[in-house]
Design an enzyme around this catalytic site. Structure first.
Site, mmCIF file in Angstrom:
data_model
loop_
_atom_site.group_PDB
_atom_site.id
_atom_site.type_symbol
_atom_site.label_atom_id
_atom_site.label_comp_id
_atom_site.label_asym_id
_atom_site.label_seq_id
_atom_site.Cartn_x
_atom_site.Cartn_y
_atom_site.Cartn_z
ATOM 1 N N SER A 10 0.614 -1.215 0.158
ATOM 2 C CA SER A 10 0.016 -0.019 -0.018
ATOM 3 C C SER A 10 0.879 1.453 -0.106
ATOM 4 O O SER A 10 0.243 2.306 -0.397
ATOM 5 C CB SER A 10 -1.037 0.047 1.216
ATOM 6 O OG SER A 10 -0.181 0.067 2.336
ATOM 7 N N GLU A 186 -14.980 13.139 8.173
ATOM 8 C CA GLU A 186 -14.700 12.994 9.645
ATOM 9 C C GLU A 186 -13.340 13.068 10.124
ATOM 10 O O GLU A 186 -13.065 12.936 11.414
ATOM 11 C CB GLU A 186 -15.642 11.567 10.045
ATOM 12 C CG GLU A 186 -16.901 11.369 9.631
ATOM 13 C CD GLU A 186 -17.514 10.254 10.129
ATOM 14 O OE1 GLU A 186 -16.987 9.336 10.703
ATOM 15 O OE2 GLU A 186 -18.803 10.094 9.778
ATOM 16 N N HIS A 193 0.195 5.582 6.014
ATOM 17 C CA HIS A 193 0.194 5.894 4.498
ATOM 18 C C HIS A 193 0.528 7.532 4.384
ATOM 19 O O HIS A 193 0.093 8.242 5.183
ATOM 20 C CB HIS A 193 -0.945 5.469 3.904
ATOM 21 C CG HIS A 193 -1.390 4.039 3.868
ATOM 22 N ND1 HIS A 193 -2.249 3.573 4.785
ATOM 23 C CD2 HIS A 193 -0.867 3.129 3.241
ATOM 24 C CE1 HIS A 193 -2.402 2.400 4.957
ATOM 25 N NE2 HIS A 193 -1.562 1.977 3.906
#
Length: 255
Positions: A10, A186, A193
């Site tokens: 990722s 939110e 990341h």
């Protein structure tokens, strides 16, 4: 055309617009390259194990050509203790890395190992921790054993994170207040990341090391000393394009 294939998880993968401003360093690597194709096959959540089992390494090996580069960067997901993902750092993780290296070399391509950048974790006294534990060390050991070029993004990132400290590093990671970005209404506090600026500087380091270590000729590089407004230059994939690439860049009909 010579190509750079990216295999990783990722922190390397290209992100879709619905995930912006989250970005992987593989997504921003083309800012520093020219006359060479960057094929980013990294996928969120991928470990050395799952990347192979889902046919993603197979797709790369079906397409990679002699003199291409296979840049390999894993660790953050390999340490997750869940079925189909976890590998022991000095066990299956190293075994898998050796396979990536040897399979690339069997096709006349050049493997490069890149340690994962560190997570943003500080203790209450402001001291930086190393939650990646032994995975970078295990990768360094494989690089030495097999004489594979190593780009130590982990050590480089640790030095930068420490310099910026607990508060300064928030601008590099996806650390957003409520209402700051429409994709995260939110708010979010993601210590793993990067957002665009952090990704750009990590890919600048990777590109610089590819040049300094002689892995590619100088004419393939550009902008290594150029400053960027990362929010303006980083491109995000359309969600439909991202989904199609995720489905099709696999071997043997796997998903």
């Amino acid at each position: 055309m010579t190509a750079i294939y990216l295999a990783g998880g990722s922190t390397v993968c290209s992100r879709q617009r619905s995930m912006a401003p989250m970005a992987g360093w593989g997504q921003t690597l083309p800012l520093f390259m020219q006359g060479i194709e960057v094929v980013n096959c990294a996928r969120a959540g991928a470990s050395t194990k799952s990347f192979m089992e889902r046919g993603r390494l197979g797709w790369i090996l079906d397409n990679i050509k002699p003199e291409d580069l296979l840049v390999i960067s894993f660790g953050l997901s390999d340490m997750k203790e869940q079925a189909g993902v976890f590998t022991e750092p000095f066990g299956a993780f190293q075994t898998n890395l050796r396979r990536y290296v040897n399979e690339a070399r069997d096709r006349g391509a050049h493997p490069v190992l890149v340690t994962s950048h560190e997570r943003r974790v500080f203790d209450r006294f402001g001291n930086m921790r190393r939650p990646l534990l032994m995975y970078p060390a295990a990768m360094r050991e494989v690089a030495a054993e097999l004489s594979v070029p190593l780009i130590d993004l982990n050590e480089w990132s640790i030095a930068w994170w420490r310099q910026l400290g607990p508060d300064g590093t928030k601008s590099l990671f996806v650390y957003l207040q409520p209402g700051e970005h429409p994709n995260y209404p939110e708010g979010v506090a993601d210590n793993s990341h990067l957002r665009s600026h952090g990704a750009v500087e990590c890919s600048r380091f990777v590109a610089s090391q590819l040049l300094v270590q002689g892995m590619l000729p100088a004419h393939f590089f550009r902008n290594l000393e150029t400053g960027f407004d990362a929010d303006q230059v980083v491109e995000f994939l359309d969600d439909a394009v991202f989904d199609e690439m995720t489905k099709t860049r696999v071997a043997g009909g796997m998903k």
